[in-house]
Design a protein around this motif. Structure first.
Motif, PDB file in Angstrom:
ATOM      1  N   PRO A  84       0.829  -1.206   0.000  1.00  0.00           N
ATOM      2  CA  PRO A  84       0.000   0.000   0.000  1.00  0.00           C
ATOM      3  C   PRO A  84       0.865   1.258   0.000  1.00  0.00           C
ATOM      4  O   PRO A  84       1.934   1.298   0.615  1.00  0.00           O
ATOM      5  CB  PRO A  84      -0.823  -0.123   1.283  1.00  0.00           C
ATOM      6  N   MET A  85       0.388   2.271  -0.695  1.00  0.00           N
ATOM      7  CA  MET A  85       1.105   3.541  -0.760  1.00  0.00           C
ATOM      8  C   MET A  85       0.467   4.575   0.157  1.00  0.00           C
ATOM      9  O   MET A  85       0.629   5.766  -0.033  1.00  0.00           O
ATOM     10  CB  MET A  85       1.194   4.004  -2.210  1.00  0.00           C
ATOM     11  N   SER A  86      -0.253   4.081   1.164  1.00  0.00           N
ATOM     12  CA  SER A  86      -0.811   4.909   2.227  1.00  0.00           C
ATOM     13  C   SER A  86      -0.782   4.059   3.490  1.00  0.00           C
ATOM     14  O   SER A  86      -0.505   2.869   3.438  1.00  0.00           O
ATOM     15  CB  SER A  86      -2.247   5.345   1.897  1.00  0.00           C
ATOM     16  N   MET A  87      -1.075   4.646   4.617  1.00  0.00           N
ATOM     17  CA  MET A  87      -1.068   3.912   5.887  1.00  0.00           C
ATOM     18  C   MET A  87      -2.448   3.361   6.224  1.00  0.00           C
ATOM     19  O   MET A  87      -2.798   3.205   7.383  1.00  0.00           O
ATOM     20  CB  MET A  87      -0.552   4.824   7.012  1.00  0.00           C
ATOM     21  N   GLY A 113       0.610   0.090   7.527  1.00  0.00           N
ATOM     22  CA  GLY A 113       2.032  -0.130   7.281  1.00  0.00           C
ATOM     23  C   GLY A 113       2.395  -1.556   6.901  1.00  0.00           C
ATOM     24  O   GLY A 113       3.539  -1.821   6.558  1.00  0.00           O
ATOM     25  N   GLN A 114       1.458  -2.495   6.940  1.00  0.00           N
ATOM     26  CA  GLN A 114       1.746  -3.865   6.523  1.00  0.00           C
ATOM     27  C   GLN A 114       1.517  -4.020   5.024  1.00  0.00           C
ATOM     28  O   GLN A 114       0.610  -3.420   4.445  1.00  0.00           O
ATOM     29  CB  GLN A 114       0.864  -4.879   7.246  1.00  0.00           C
ATOM     30  N   ALA A 115       2.321  -4.883   4.406  1.00  0.00           N
ATOM     31  CA  ALA A 115       2.188  -5.261   3.009  1.00  0.00           C
ATOM     32  C   ALA A 115       2.274  -6.781   2.949  1.00  0.00           C
ATOM     33  O   ALA A 115       2.704  -7.422   3.916  1.00  0.00           O
ATOM     34  CB  ALA A 115       3.300  -4.627   2.177  1.00  0.00           C
ATOM     35  N   ILE A 116       1.851  -7.367   1.831  1.00  0.00           N
ATOM     36  CA  ILE A 116       1.893  -8.825   1.726  1.00  0.00           C
ATOM     37  C   ILE A 116       2.473  -9.252   0.379  1.00  0.00           C
ATOM     38  O   ILE A 116       2.447  -8.507  -0.598  1.00  0.00           O
ATOM     39  CB  ILE A 116       0.495  -9.468   1.922  1.00  0.00           C
ATOM     40  N   ASN A 117       2.976 -10.471   0.359  1.00  0.00           N
ATOM     41  CA  ASN A 117       3.443 -11.119  -0.854  1.00  0.00           C
ATOM     42  C   ASN A 117       2.826 -12.514  -0.900  1.00  0.00           C
ATOM     43  O   ASN A 117       3.097 -13.333  -0.023  1.00  0.00           O
ATOM     44  CB  ASN A 117       4.972 -11.224  -0.859  1.00  0.00           C
ATOM     45  N   PHE A 118       1.973 -12.772  -1.895  1.00  0.00           N
ATOM     46  CA  PHE A 118       1.394 -14.094  -2.058  1.00  0.00           C
ATOM     47  C   PHE A 118       2.431 -15.030  -2.664  1.00  0.00           C
ATOM     48  O   PHE A 118       3.078 -14.674  -3.656  1.00  0.00           O
ATOM     49  CB  PHE A 118       0.182 -14.061  -3.008  1.00  0.00           C
ATOM     50  N   HIS A 119       2.551 -16.229  -2.110  1.00  0.00           N
ATOM     51  CA  HIS A 119       3.383 -17.252  -2.730  1.00  0.00           C
ATOM     52  C   HIS A 119       2.823 -17.605  -4.104  1.00  0.00           C
ATOM     53  O   HIS A 119       1.607 -17.504  -4.332  1.00  0.00           O
ATOM     54  CB  HIS A 119       3.415 -18.522  -1.885  1.00  0.00           C
ATOM     55  N   LYS A 120       3.676 -18.053  -4.984  1.00  0.00           N
ATOM     56  CA  LYS A 120       3.267 -18.527  -6.301  1.00  0.00           C
ATOM     57  C   LYS A 120       2.189 -19.602  -6.142  1.00  0.00           C
ATOM     58  O   LYS A 120       2.327 -20.516  -5.334  1.00  0.00           O
ATOM     59  CB  LYS A 120       4.495 -19.099  -7.029  1.00  0.00           C
ATOM     60  N   GLY A 134      -6.681   3.709  -2.090  1.00  0.00           N
ATOM     61  CA  GLY A 134      -6.592   2.387  -2.705  1.00  0.00           C
ATOM     62  C   GLY A 134      -5.438   2.257  -3.676  1.00  0.00           C
ATOM     63  O   GLY A 134      -5.519   1.499  -4.644  1.00  0.00           O
ATOM     64  N   LEU A 135      -4.354   2.980  -3.423  1.00  0.00           N
ATOM     65  CA  LEU A 135      -3.191   2.986  -4.317  1.00  0.00           C
ATOM     66  C   LEU A 135      -2.129   2.030  -3.781  1.00  0.00           C
ATOM     67  O   LEU A 135      -1.723   2.132  -2.619  1.00  0.00           O
ATOM     68  CB  LEU A 135      -2.634   4.406  -4.439  1.00  0.00           C
ATOM     69  N   PHE A 136      -1.684   1.118  -4.635  1.00  0.00           N
ATOM     70  CA  PHE A 136      -0.731   0.077  -4.251  1.00  0.00           C
ATOM     71  C   PHE A 136       0.369  -0.047  -5.290  1.00  0.00           C
ATOM     72  O   PHE A 136       0.106   0.052  -6.497  1.00  0.00           O
ATOM     73  CB  PHE A 136      -1.427  -1.292  -4.161  1.00  0.00           C
TER      74      PHE A 136
END
Length: 164
Positions: A84-87, A113-120, A134-136
């Motif tokens: 996310p590009m906002s808090m 402040g959290q972000a995620i990465n989905f596994h393949k 809603g900017l990411f």
């Protein structure tokens, strides 16, 4: 059988089977830039079968709860990170694979402040901000060939706030 999916707080432990949680929590691994910047290093594993990593910007409309979950998707050829590009908090919906389709969905609310990465190959809901803008920034596979599978549920689920 209930089709309600309660929203849980996002933690690295609860999310480990689906991907990585990225956040600037605790002490940074290294202090850089003349002592003015903490570096939280290598927080997610980018994983691509072929192609390359690309960075895109997504601007998604905020959603309201309760949320009707009709479809989930996955990317078999690459991981996908949402930063996310906002808090503002956002909703993350995932499911384990159950014979080529999503199993029981699980929903998580990020903390600011959290972000995620989905596994393949992880089944997940679409990008679901809860607040504008809603900017990411999105880091995912750029390349030839199909990298999107969708599954539409016969009966939708309802994602609901957890009881207090």
């Amino acid at each position: 059988m209930s089709r309600d999916v309660p929203i849980l707080p996002l933690t690295a432990e609860a999310f480990a089977a689906y991907g990585d949680v990225m956040e600037a929590a605790g002490q940074p691994g290294k202090i850089i830039n003349q002592g003015l910047c903490g570096r939280y290093h290598d927080l997610a594993r980018l994983d691509f079968s072929d192609g390359r990593a690309g960075i895109s910007l997504f601007k998604a409309e905020p959603r309201q709860l309760p949320l009707t979950l009709e479809m989930m998707e996955r990317h078999p050829a690459g991981s996908q990170a949402f930063i996310p590009m906002s808090m503002d908090r956002f909703l993350v919906i995932v499911a384990e694979d159950a014979g080529g389709k999503p199993g029981q969905p699980r929903a998580f609310a990020t903390a600011p402040g959290q972000a995620i990465n989905f596994h393949k190959g992880t089944w997940h809901g679409v990008l679901t901000p809860l607040h504008a803008p809603g900017l990411f920034a999105v880091v995912d596979r750029i390349g030839e060939g199909a990298n999107l599978e969708e599954h539409w549920f016969e009966a939708p689920y309802t994602v609901v706030a957890s009881p207090a």
